[in-house]
Design a protein around this motif. Structure first.
Motif, short mmCIF file in Angstrom:
data_model
loop_
_atom_site.label_atom_id
_atom_site.label_comp_id
_atom_site.label_asym_id
_atom_site.label_seq_id
_atom_site.Cartn_x
_atom_site.Cartn_y
_atom_site.Cartn_z
N VAL A 1 67.35 -19.20 -89.20
CA VAL A 1 66.58 -20.41 -88.92
C VAL A 1 66.01 -20.38 -87.50
CG1 VAL A 1 66.68 -22.92 -88.72
CG2 VAL A 1 67.90 -21.77 -90.59
N VAL A 2 66.84 -19.96 -86.54
CA VAL A 2 66.38 -19.87 -85.15
C VAL A 2 65.24 -18.86 -85.03
CG1 VAL A 2 67.03 -19.15 -82.82
CG2 VAL A 2 68.57 -20.60 -84.16
N ALA A 3 65.38 -17.70 -85.71
CA ALA A 3 64.38 -16.65 -85.62
C ALA A 3 63.07 -17.06 -86.26
CB ALA A 3 64.90 -15.38 -86.30
N MET A 4 63.09 -17.99 -87.19
CA MET A 4 61.84 -18.50 -87.77
C MET A 4 61.23 -19.59 -86.90
SD MET A 4 62.37 -18.72 -91.89
CE MET A 4 63.95 -19.58 -91.80
N SER A 5 62.08 -20.43 -86.35
CA SER A 5 61.59 -21.62 -85.64
C SER A 5 60.94 -21.28 -84.30
CB SER A 5 62.74 -22.60 -85.42
OG SER A 5 63.33 -22.98 -86.64
N LEU A 6 61.55 -20.37 -83.54
CA LEU A 6 61.05 -20.10 -82.19
C LEU A 6 59.66 -19.45 -82.18
CD1 LEU A 6 64.28 -19.08 -80.25
CD2 LEU A 6 63.02 -21.23 -80.16
N PRO A 7 59.40 -18.38 -82.98
CA PRO A 7 58.03 -17.83 -82.99
C PRO A 7 57.00 -18.86 -83.43
CG PRO A 7 59.56 -16.29 -83.99
CD PRO A 7 60.31 -17.57 -83.79
N TRP A 8 57.35 -19.67 -84.43
CA TRP A 8 56.42 -20.71 -84.89
C TRP A 8 56.14 -21.71 -83.78
CZ3 TRP A 8 57.52 -25.98 -85.40
CH2 TRP A 8 56.51 -26.74 -86.00
N LEU A 9 57.18 -22.13 -83.07
CA LEU A 9 57.00 -23.10 -81.99
C LEU A 9 56.15 -22.51 -80.86
CD1 LEU A 9 57.69 -25.84 -80.78
CD2 LEU A 9 59.78 -24.84 -79.83
N MET A 10 56.38 -21.25 -80.50
CA MET A 10 55.61 -20.63 -79.44
C MET A 10 54.15 -20.47 -79.84
SD MET A 10 58.16 -17.82 -77.77
CE MET A 10 57.05 -17.65 -76.37
N ALA A 11 53.91 -20.13 -81.11
CA ALA A 11 52.53 -20.02 -81.59
C ALA A 11 51.83 -21.37 -81.55
CB ALA A 11 52.51 -19.45 -83.01
N LYS A 12 52.56 -22.43 -81.90
CA LYS A 12 51.99 -23.78 -81.83
C LYS A 12 51.63 -24.17 -80.40
CE LYS A 12 51.86 -25.71 -85.94
NZ LYS A 12 50.60 -26.30 -86.47
N LEU A 13 52.40 -23.68 -79.44
CA LEU A 13 52.15 -23.99 -78.03
C LEU A 13 51.11 -23.06 -77.41
CD1 LEU A 13 55.83 -24.62 -76.85
CD2 LEU A 13 54.07 -26.33 -77.35
N GLY A 14 50.57 -22.16 -78.22
CA GLY A 14 49.53 -21.26 -77.73
C GLY A 14 50.05 -20.07 -76.96
N ARG A 15 51.33 -19.75 -77.09
CA ARG A 15 51.92 -18.60 -76.41
C ARG A 15 52.11 -17.47 -77.41
NH1 ARG A 15 54.29 -20.15 -71.58
NH2 ARG A 15 54.30 -17.90 -71.18
N ASP A 16 52.02 -16.24 -76.93
CA ASP A 16 52.20 -15.09 -77.80
C ASP A 16 53.69 -14.91 -78.11
OD1 ASP A 16 52.27 -12.69 -79.09
OD2 ASP A 16 50.96 -11.64 -77.69
N PRO A 17 54.11 -15.06 -79.38
CA PRO A 17 55.53 -14.93 -79.72
C PRO A 17 56.10 -13.55 -79.40
CG PRO A 17 54.31 -15.93 -81.53
CD PRO A 17 53.29 -15.43 -80.55
N ALA A 18 55.24 -12.53 -79.32
CA ALA A 18 55.74 -11.18 -79.06
C ALA A 18 56.39 -11.07 -77.69
CB ALA A 18 54.59 -10.17 -79.19
N PHE A 19 56.00 -11.92 -76.74
CA PHE A 19 56.56 -11.84 -75.39
C PHE A 19 57.90 -12.55 -75.26
CE2 PHE A 19 52.26 -10.82 -73.66
CZ PHE A 19 52.64 -9.67 -72.99
N GLY A 20 57.96 -13.81 -75.73
CA GLY A 20 59.11 -14.62 -75.39
C GLY A 20 60.08 -14.93 -76.50
N SER A 21 59.64 -14.84 -77.76
CA SER A 21 60.53 -15.28 -78.83
C SER A 21 61.75 -14.38 -78.97
CB SER A 21 59.77 -15.35 -80.16
OG SER A 21 59.20 -14.09 -80.47
#
Length: 336
Positions: free
Chosen positions: A291-311
């Motif tokens: 659940v965490v691994a799904m939620s964080l990339p989605w949240l970062m993408a919504k915030l306009g950040r590249d999930p590849a860097f921080g998720s």
């Protein structure tokens, strides 16, 4: 009869980002259906156009081009008998798209139709211009670049990926250090959690043996899910489409690992309670990690950040802390 192209009054040329409008040119050779090939050849030889790959055959009214009737390829116009008329030379069913159509769809329509140019017309058939071959090729190359980037898990294009590979040291540090500092703080939090479970560890030191295993398995399951989600987001797959399946997958993975753990730990260490603690912890930690691994990339993408860097770093911190909380909570309940 040849008339310079003039957009109709009140119908300005739109420029929609990512649409075929951005690639449309209006300075193209035009003629009426009764124009002879000889007149057409004279116009082409002495004229200068943004694109002369095709001649647009149109009806006319009020001194401006109106409804598109067909297209004549340049090679057909130049090789035709001078006495033939445009209506006899034109393709009466050329590829036609409406203004505002997505550029990739437009380019593929032209490519599949086998024409050099793509005609842009309004819903009422009013001719708006042509997308020439060079611009169609540019669209196809751009979309191809983006498709390859998506397959690699990048969100925008491979150009940004190349930039990330070549960026200077300062930018590299700026993109990575904040997340790694957050991970350092998370490790400090993990140390505090372990310290808080000192009594449980003292009562059964064997609990400490399995901390790395619990944390690692949760991270491994989360990393797999995270890679799939980032790749899905990069190609436009909505998170709700994969949430149920991935959540169920995480639960099933936890159940399988728990089923393997119970007999192994019970036989080796001779403790049914410890085996139960480890199996329940693995099942819960793997499910939560998914659940965490799904939620964080989605949240970062919504915030306009590249999930590849921080998720990745952020998910690792959160998963580790939650895994420890779950493990010690279950241990306290089962062994306490």
């Amino acid at each position: 009869m040849t008339v310079p192209f003039t957009p109709l009054p009140g119908r300005p040329e739109p420029l929609l980002p990512g649409s075929v409008d951005s690639y449309t040119v209006t300075d193209v050779p035009l003629c009426g259906p009764d124009t002879t090939a000889g007149d057409l050849q004279a116009m082409l030889v002495g004229g200068r156009f943004q694109s002369a790959a095709d001649v647009a055959v149109c009806t006319y009214g009020d001194g401006a081009a109106h409804r598109l009737l067909g297209l004549i390829p340049l090679e057909t116009a130049l090789a035709a008998d001078p006495h033939l008329r445009a209506r006899d030379l034109m393709d009466t069913d050329p590829p036609v798209v409406a203004p505002g159509l997505n550029q990739e769809e437009a380019a593929w329509k032209a490519a599949h139709h086998g024409e050099s140019s793509l005609a842009v017309v309004d819903a009422d058939g009013t001719f708006r211009g042509l997308v020439p071959p060079s611009r169609l090729l540019a669209v196809l190359l751009t979309e191809h670049d983006q498709d390859l980037a998506r397959l690699g898990g990048f969100l925008t294009s491979s150009a940004s990926a190349r930039h990330a590979m070549d960026e200077p040291i300062g930018e590299r540090l700026w993109h990575r250090l904040p997340w790694l500092v957050l991970g350092l703080l998370g490790s400090a939090g993990a140390a505090m959690l372990v310290r808080g479970a000192e009594e449980d560890l003292a009562s059964d030191v064997r609990l400490a043996f399995f901390i790395p295993g619990i944390v690692y398995m949760a991270d491994a399951v989360g990393t797999q899910t995270e890679a799939l989600v980032i790749r899905g987001l990069s190609v436009g797959v909505p998170i709700r489409r994969v949430f149920r399946l991935e959540s169920l997958t995480g639960l099933l993975v936890g159940l399988v690992l728990a089923a393997v753990t119970v007999p192994a730990v019970w036989l080796i260490l001779g403790s049914a309670d410890l085996a139960l603690t480890l199996s329940l912890s693995l099942m819960a930690a793997c499910t939560v990690a998914t659940v965490v691994a799904m939620s964080l990339p989605w949240l970062m993408a919504k915030l306009g950040r590249d999930p590849a860097f921080g998720s990745g770093p952020l998910a690792t911190v959160v998963q580790d802390l939650l895994s420890l909380v779950i493990y010690f909570a279950i241990a306290s309940a089962v062994l306490g």
